[in-house]
Design a protein around this motif. Structure first.
Motif, mmCIF file in Angstrom:
data_model
loop_
_atom_site.group_PDB
_atom_site.id
_atom_site.type_symbol
_atom_site.label_atom_id
_atom_site.label_comp_id
_atom_site.label_asym_id
_atom_site.label_seq_id
_atom_site.Cartn_x
_atom_site.Cartn_y
_atom_site.Cartn_z
ATOM 1 N N PHE A 267 0.862 -1.183 0.000
ATOM 2 C CA PHE A 267 0.000 0.000 0.000
ATOM 3 C C PHE A 267 0.890 1.222 0.000
ATOM 4 O O PHE A 267 1.802 1.334 0.814
ATOM 5 N N ARG A 268 0.658 2.152 -0.924
ATOM 6 C CA ARG A 268 1.539 3.321 -1.052
ATOM 7 C C ARG A 268 0.954 4.569 -0.399
ATOM 8 O O ARG A 268 1.641 5.284 0.323
ATOM 9 N N HIS A 269 -0.326 4.865 -0.650
ATOM 10 C CA HIS A 269 -0.931 6.061 -0.042
ATOM 11 C C HIS A 269 -2.434 6.055 -0.270
ATOM 12 O O HIS A 269 -2.962 5.365 -1.144
ATOM 13 N N GLY B 191 -0.031 8.478 4.467
ATOM 14 C CA GLY B 191 1.142 7.775 3.972
ATOM 15 C C GLY B 191 1.105 6.273 4.161
ATOM 16 O O GLY B 191 0.646 5.773 5.196
ATOM 17 N N GLY B 192 1.589 5.565 3.140
ATOM 18 C CA GLY B 192 1.720 4.116 3.209
ATOM 19 C C GLY B 192 3.171 3.723 3.404
ATOM 20 O O GLY B 192 3.832 4.226 4.311
ATOM 21 N N ILE C 253 9.461 1.507 4.557
ATOM 22 C CA ILE C 253 9.478 2.628 5.501
ATOM 23 C C ILE C 253 8.129 3.327 5.467
ATOM 24 O O ILE C 253 7.639 3.710 4.401
ATOM 25 N N LYS C 254 7.508 3.505 6.632
ATOM 26 C CA LYS C 254 6.203 4.149 6.741
ATOM 27 C C LYS C 254 6.326 5.632 6.408
ATOM 28 O O LYS C 254 7.192 6.334 6.939
ATOM 29 N N GLN C 255 5.454 6.113 5.531
ATOM 30 C CA GLN C 255 5.445 7.517 5.141
ATOM 31 C C GLN C 255 4.522 8.334 6.051
ATOM 32 O O GLN C 255 3.501 7.828 6.536
#
Length: 253
Positions: free
Chosen positions: A207-209, A232-233, A239-241
């Motif tokens: 999952f990106r965002h 953020g994903g 790494i968590k955004q």
């Protein structure tokens, strides 16, 4: 030098805008339509990357688009505040503030039914400095009324991705009361595992965002403002955004 380039692009866009506006009044000398846009955003966060954005400060962006009977082609640019890694020693001392993105794209959009549409096309991403960051990407998509889904696949290894990386994006953009337009997006990535330039990929799919947004026209000026909230994903290194608010002001012509 890049400040000069940005000013030159902006001046060229403004000049072409004036020329096209005059041409529109007397009809264009060629078939099809041309449109353009110029905008400023508080932060340029490519595909939900908020921890290391393309530009953590205000970014100037814009482009020109041509379309005719479903075929389209265009150019889009953005200022950046950091430089993509360059493997050529000649560009090792380039100031990151001078970096710049240029996207060239073309394709075809058609309809299967009145409400169901499709898209096929491609994009070339060129980042100054460094040819190692020039990417070639395909796009395919389907749309139904206010809902659309696209898949963009990278065709070569570059400093920001691997061959086979595919970005999936689902977008719902309904018209809302009082002239507002809503936006709800969900982005995810399939990551290729070549790792020629990028850091080791932890997972093949992530999952990106998610992005929620609102926009509204500023009267009849041709301008509009936008407000996006990015949830953020995870990037390819797992790494968590961070979550982030992004403001924008755009003018279309």
């Amino acid at each position: 030098m890049m400040k000069f380039a940005v000013k030159a692009v902006a001046l060229s866009v403004a000049t072409l805008t004036s020329t096209l506006a005059m041409a529109e009044e007397s009809k264009l000398p060629f078939p099809g339509t041309v449109s353009g846009n110029i905008s400023v955003v508080s932060s340029y966060n490519l595909r939900g990357i908020t921890n290391s954005p393309e530009n953590s400060g205000a970014a100037v962006q814009g482009g020109l688009d041509y379309s005719h009977k479903g075929f389209y082609a265009g150019y889009w640019f953005s200022t950046l505040d950091y430089s993509y890694a360059c493997l050529n020693p000649d560009c090792k001392d380039v100031d990151a503030r001078d970096s710049f993105e240029s996207d060239f794209y073309a394709g075809y959009k058609g309809n299967i039914t009145e409400d169901l549409g499709y898209q096929v096309g491609g994009t070339i991403y060129y980042y100054y400095p460094g040819w190692e960051s020039t990417g070639y990407e395909t796009i395919v998509g389907l749309s139904y009324k206010d809902f659309g889904v696209t898949a963009q696949t990278l065709l070569n290894n570059v400093t920001f991705g691997n061959k086979g990386d595919t970005y999936f994006l689902a977008t719902y953009a309904p018209a809302l009361p009082a002239g507002f337009t809503g936006k709800a997006q969900l982005g995810a990535y399939y990551y290729g595992d070549d790792d020629e330039f990028t850091a080791k990929t932890e997972h093949s799919f992530a999952f990106r965002h998610a992005t929620l947004g609102l926009s509204h026209a500023l009267g009849d000026t041709g301008a509009n403002w936008s407000l996006d909230y990015i949830l953020g994903g995870y990037d390819r290194s797992d790494i968590k955004q961070k979550n982030k608010v992004v403001l924008g002001l755009a003018y279309a012509f």
